[in-house]
Write a protein that holds these residues in place. Structure first.
Motif, short mmCIF file in Angstrom:
data_model
loop_
_atom_site.label_atom_id
_atom_site.label_comp_id
_atom_site.label_asym_id
_atom_site.label_seq_id
_atom_site.Cartn_x
_atom_site.Cartn_y
_atom_site.Cartn_z
N VAL A 74 0.84 -1.19 0.00
CA VAL A 74 0.00 0.00 0.00
C VAL A 74 0.88 1.25 0.00
O VAL A 74 1.86 1.33 0.74
N GLY A 75 0.52 2.19 -0.86
CA GLY A 75 1.27 3.44 -0.97
C GLY A 75 2.40 3.39 -1.98
O GLY A 75 3.02 4.42 -2.28
N GLY A 76 2.67 2.19 -2.49
CA GLY A 76 3.74 2.04 -3.46
C GLY A 76 3.34 2.44 -4.87
O GLY A 76 2.23 2.92 -5.11
N SER A 77 4.27 2.21 -5.79
CA SER A 77 4.06 2.59 -7.19
C SER A 77 4.39 1.43 -8.12
O SER A 77 5.23 0.58 -7.79
N LEU A 78 3.74 1.43 -9.26
CA LEU A 78 4.06 0.51 -10.34
C LEU A 78 3.88 1.27 -11.66
O LEU A 78 3.07 2.20 -11.75
N GLN A 97 1.43 5.04 -15.28
CA GLN A 97 2.13 5.22 -14.02
C GLN A 97 1.13 5.22 -12.88
O GLN A 97 0.19 6.04 -12.90
N MET A 98 1.29 4.33 -11.92
CA MET A 98 0.35 4.19 -10.82
C MET A 98 1.06 4.49 -9.51
O MET A 98 2.01 3.78 -9.15
N ASN A 99 0.64 5.53 -8.82
CA ASN A 99 1.22 5.93 -7.54
C ASN A 99 0.19 5.81 -6.43
O ASN A 99 -1.00 5.71 -6.69
N SER A 100 0.67 5.84 -5.21
CA SER A 100 -0.20 5.80 -4.03
C SER A 100 -1.21 4.67 -4.13
O SER A 100 -2.42 4.86 -3.93
N LEU A 101 -0.73 3.50 -4.44
CA LEU A 101 -1.61 2.37 -4.69
C LEU A 101 -2.36 1.94 -3.42
O LEU A 101 -1.81 2.00 -2.31
N LYS A 102 -3.59 1.49 -3.65
CA LYS A 102 -4.47 1.05 -2.57
C LYS A 102 -4.87 -0.41 -2.80
O LYS A 102 -4.84 -0.88 -3.93
N PRO A 103 -5.31 -1.09 -1.75
CA PRO A 103 -5.75 -2.49 -1.94
C PRO A 103 -6.85 -2.62 -3.00
O PRO A 103 -6.89 -3.61 -3.74
N GLU A 104 -7.71 -1.62 -3.11
CA GLU A 104 -8.80 -1.69 -4.08
C GLU A 104 -8.33 -1.51 -5.52
O GLU A 104 -9.12 -1.64 -6.45
#
Length: 124
Positions: free
Chosen positions: A14-18, A82-89
């Motif tokens: 959670v909070g990471g980036s891909l 670019q995906m930042n601040s990733l959440k479980p959802e």
């Protein structure tokens, strides 16, 4: 034969980036809008983001706005997400697709070619 290949998925906290990427071949993808969709287990496929043929117009789902950024490199026929601040959802299989149109839409039936998808898992 149009082919779309997604890459860059994986497991992140959670909070990471891909950074996902979609590579297109077999068609002049630069002449069409492209989009990213996702499908979580037990849910319908949903729109994530889309970009016009030139890259000048972008649309985002409300759930990812200000966290995800779509772009395109027409010289390389790639469309990164670019995906930042990733959440479980955000956990889902992510698909890229080529539209029938120059400008992007949010409906999946506007897109006529799809990749196989890449899994993104966000752990808490």
């Amino acid at each position: 034969q149009v082919q779309l290949v997604e890459s860059g998925g994986g497991l992140v906290q959670v909070g990471g980036s891909l950074r996902l990427s979609c590579a297109a071949s077999g068609r002049t993808s630069s002449s069409y809008a492209m989009g990213w969709f996702r499908q979580a287990p037990g849910k319908e496929r949903e729109f994530v983001a889309a970009i016009s043929y030139s890259g000048g117009v972008t649309y985002y789902a409300d759930s990812v706005k200000d966290r995800f950024t779509i772009s395109r490199d027409n010289a390389k026929n790639t469309v990164p997400l670019q995906m930042n601040s990733l959440k479980p959802e955000d956990t889902a299989v992510y698909y890229c697709a080529i539209s029938r149109n120059l400008y992007p839409g949010r409906e999946s039936d506007e897109y006529n070619y799809w990749g196989q998808g890449t899994q993104v898992t966000v752990s808490s």
